[in-house]
Design an enzyme around this catalytic site. Structure first.
Site, mmCIF file in Angstrom:
data_model
loop_
_atom_site.group_PDB
_atom_site.id
_atom_site.type_symbol
_atom_site.label_atom_id
_atom_site.label_comp_id
_atom_site.label_asym_id
_atom_site.label_seq_id
_atom_site.Cartn_x
_atom_site.Cartn_y
_atom_site.Cartn_z
ATOM 1 N N HIS A 1 -35.604 -71.017 -79.611
ATOM 2 C CA HIS A 1 -35.304 -72.410 -79.284
ATOM 3 C C HIS A 1 -36.451 -72.934 -78.429
ATOM 4 C CE1 HIS A 1 -32.205 -75.567 -77.688
ATOM 5 N NE2 HIS A 1 -33.251 -76.105 -78.273
ATOM 6 N N GLU B 1 -21.455 -75.565 -75.827
ATOM 7 C CA GLU B 1 -21.333 -74.281 -76.520
ATOM 8 C C GLU B 1 -20.119 -73.491 -76.025
ATOM 9 O OE1 GLU B 1 -25.726 -75.353 -76.268
ATOM 10 O OE2 GLU B 1 -23.982 -75.330 -74.939
ATOM 11 N N ARG C 1 -25.717 -87.352 -79.359
ATOM 12 C CA ARG C 1 -25.513 -87.626 -80.783
ATOM 13 C C ARG C 1 -25.256 -86.352 -81.571
ATOM 14 N NH1 ARG C 1 -31.149 -88.228 -80.477
ATOM 15 N NH2 ARG C 1 -30.972 -90.470 -80.161
ATOM 16 N N ASP D 1 -30.233 -76.305 -85.638
ATOM 17 C CA ASP D 1 -30.998 -77.518 -85.335
ATOM 18 C C ASP D 1 -32.352 -77.457 -86.024
ATOM 19 O OD1 ASP D 1 -28.878 -78.320 -83.806
ATOM 20 O OD2 ASP D 1 -29.781 -77.752 -81.880
ATOM 21 N N ASP D 2 -32.873 -78.621 -86.390
ATOM 22 C CA ASP D 2 -34.096 -78.636 -87.186
ATOM 23 C C ASP D 2 -35.342 -78.289 -86.386
ATOM 24 O OD1 ASP D 2 -34.121 -80.876 -85.641
ATOM 25 O OD2 ASP D 2 -34.372 -82.319 -87.282
ATOM 26 N N TYR E 1 -32.365 -86.851 -86.817
ATOM 27 C CA TYR E 1 -32.531 -88.283 -86.533
ATOM 28 C C TYR E 1 -33.993 -88.644 -86.734
ATOM 29 C CZ TYR E 1 -34.225 -86.613 -81.991
ATOM 30 O OH TYR E 1 -34.917 -85.958 -81.000
#
Length: 401
Positions: free
Chosen positions: A375, A347, A221, A246-247, A158
């Site tokens: 993470h 998860e 989202r 995830d980025d 996003y």
């Protein structure tokens, strides 16, 4: 006195009693020919052919009476004869014999090529090339090519200040992964020009998707963005290993190499930075070889969650989404992430739809003793970034050089 003698054939102008030439067919006695052959029509045709051949090949000098017409007539007959012979040769088949079609020495028309085949006695039964000599002695070994599994990496993103940095950092890692790899990037509502421009320059095969869910009613989202990618995989029946990346996470290249060893569901420990930023938390499986025997977790959630895995700490076979008979699933309900559960439980509720228990899981790498991704909660929520990542004017403070 010198004498000039003209060398001519003694038979050139010699006239015979019957008015013919030495090679004329009319010199034969008609009486004799009539009595010797019962086919007068065939004999007449043979005499004409014989006269034609004799006139073409043996009449070397034209007659004195009509020299020009005789020369032209002989030349015309010779051209006509050669044309007729060439026409017959053109109609005859080339390189094909109906009587010896199955012979080894005859090449059929459909097998006519320029490949040089060795004789039968010199053929090698073993296709392995043991030694090749081209100026240097090389050793060629026989190997079996095994195609790699396709990796399907799903990344929800996003618009925010560090989006370009995160996407470029992840793309540099994916570019080093051996193909085939498909990167599915999902945005909310619309596909931004900035994200599309970044993806075009990565050099990675990608698909840019848009989640059309109403953002006002969305709690998380990322759940809807991942479900959009899962629906795309199921609809197009993409075959490979699905991984949620995830980025904003940090990944090692060894992680993507180990994903191709997963047959059904694989998991590994993930190092997480606590919200206080002063300690690290390890979350993931405890393994005995490749068998999952326990879980690393913290005290707050150990009694509530069934599987203690981070979203970037597992991967699974994509055929589970669109081929339930292969994996003996009891229901054909689509596998999706749930938005109705509390944060942190997406998860475990998702994994419960994929596997039944730890016996259907694979710990990777064996022993689960390596940390292959981190993470880190380093998102700057209050940072601003220019539109299109371009600065229209200087900043407030400029340091002189």
């Amino acid at each position: 006195m010198a004498s000039i003698r003209r060398t001519l054939s003694p038979y050139q102008d010699r006239q015979y009693q019957n008015g013919g030439t030495p090679f004329s067919a009319s010199s034969t006695s008609p009486k004799h020919s009539k009595c010797s052959s019962p086919f007068p029509a065939f004999v007449a045709f043979a005499n004409r052919v014989r006269r034609l051949i004799g006139g073409l090949f043996f009449q070397r000098y034209p007659s004195r009476s009509k020299p020009h017409h005789s020369w032209r007539k002989a030349f015309f007959y010779r051209c006509f004869l050669f044309f007729f012979l060439g026409f017959l040769l053109g109609l005859s088949p080339f390189g094909h014999d109906h009587h010896h079609h199955h012979s080894e020495n005859v090449i059929p028309r459909h097998d006519f090529n320029f490949e040089i085949k060795p004789p039968q006695s010199n053929r090698i039964d073993d296709p392995t090339v043991h030694e090749v000599s081209l100026g240097a002695r090389l050793r060629a070994e026989r190997f079996d090519f095994v195609p790699r599994k396709q990796l399907i990496v799903i990344t929800p993103t996003y618009n925010r200040a560090l989006q370009a940095y995160f996407l470029n950092r992840l793309s540099h890692v994916l570019r080093l992964v051996p193909p085939p790899l498909l990167w599915i990037v999902v945005e909310m509502n619309t596909a931004s020009y900035e994200t599309a421009d970044i993806l075009r320059k990565t050099g990675v095969m990608y698909r840019h998707l848009v989640c059309a869910e109403n953002s006002t009613d969305v709690k998380d989202r990322g759940v809807y963005q991942r479900n959009t990618a899962l629906e795309h995989i199921q609809r197009h029946r993409l075959d490979g290993v699905v991984y949620f990346a995830d980025d904003d996470n940090v990944y090692s290249l060894d992680l993507f190499h180990s994903l191709r060893d997963i047959s059904r569901f694989g998991t590994w420990p993930v190092a997480m930075l606590a919200q206080s930023k002063n300690k690290a938390i390890l979350e993931g499986p405890v393994c005995n070889g490749s068998q999952v025997i326990g879980w690393h977790t913290n005290d707050k959630s150990k009694r509530l969650r069934r599987f203690h895995v981070d979203m970037s700490g597992f991967a699974f076979n994509s055929t589970i989404l669109w081929d339930p008979k292969r994996w003996r699933r009891l229901t054909s309900v689509p596998i999706r992430q749930l938005d109705t559960v509390k944060e942190g439980f997406q998860e475990t509720t998702f994994i419960e739809q994929v596997v039944e228990d730890e016996s259907q899981m694979e710990g990777t790498p064996p022993g689960c003793s390596r940390i292959m991704n981190w993470h880190l909660h380093l998102e700057g929520r209050h940072f601003v970034y220019p539109r299109g990542w371009l600065l229209q004017k200087n900043l407030d403070i400029v340091l002189p050089i």
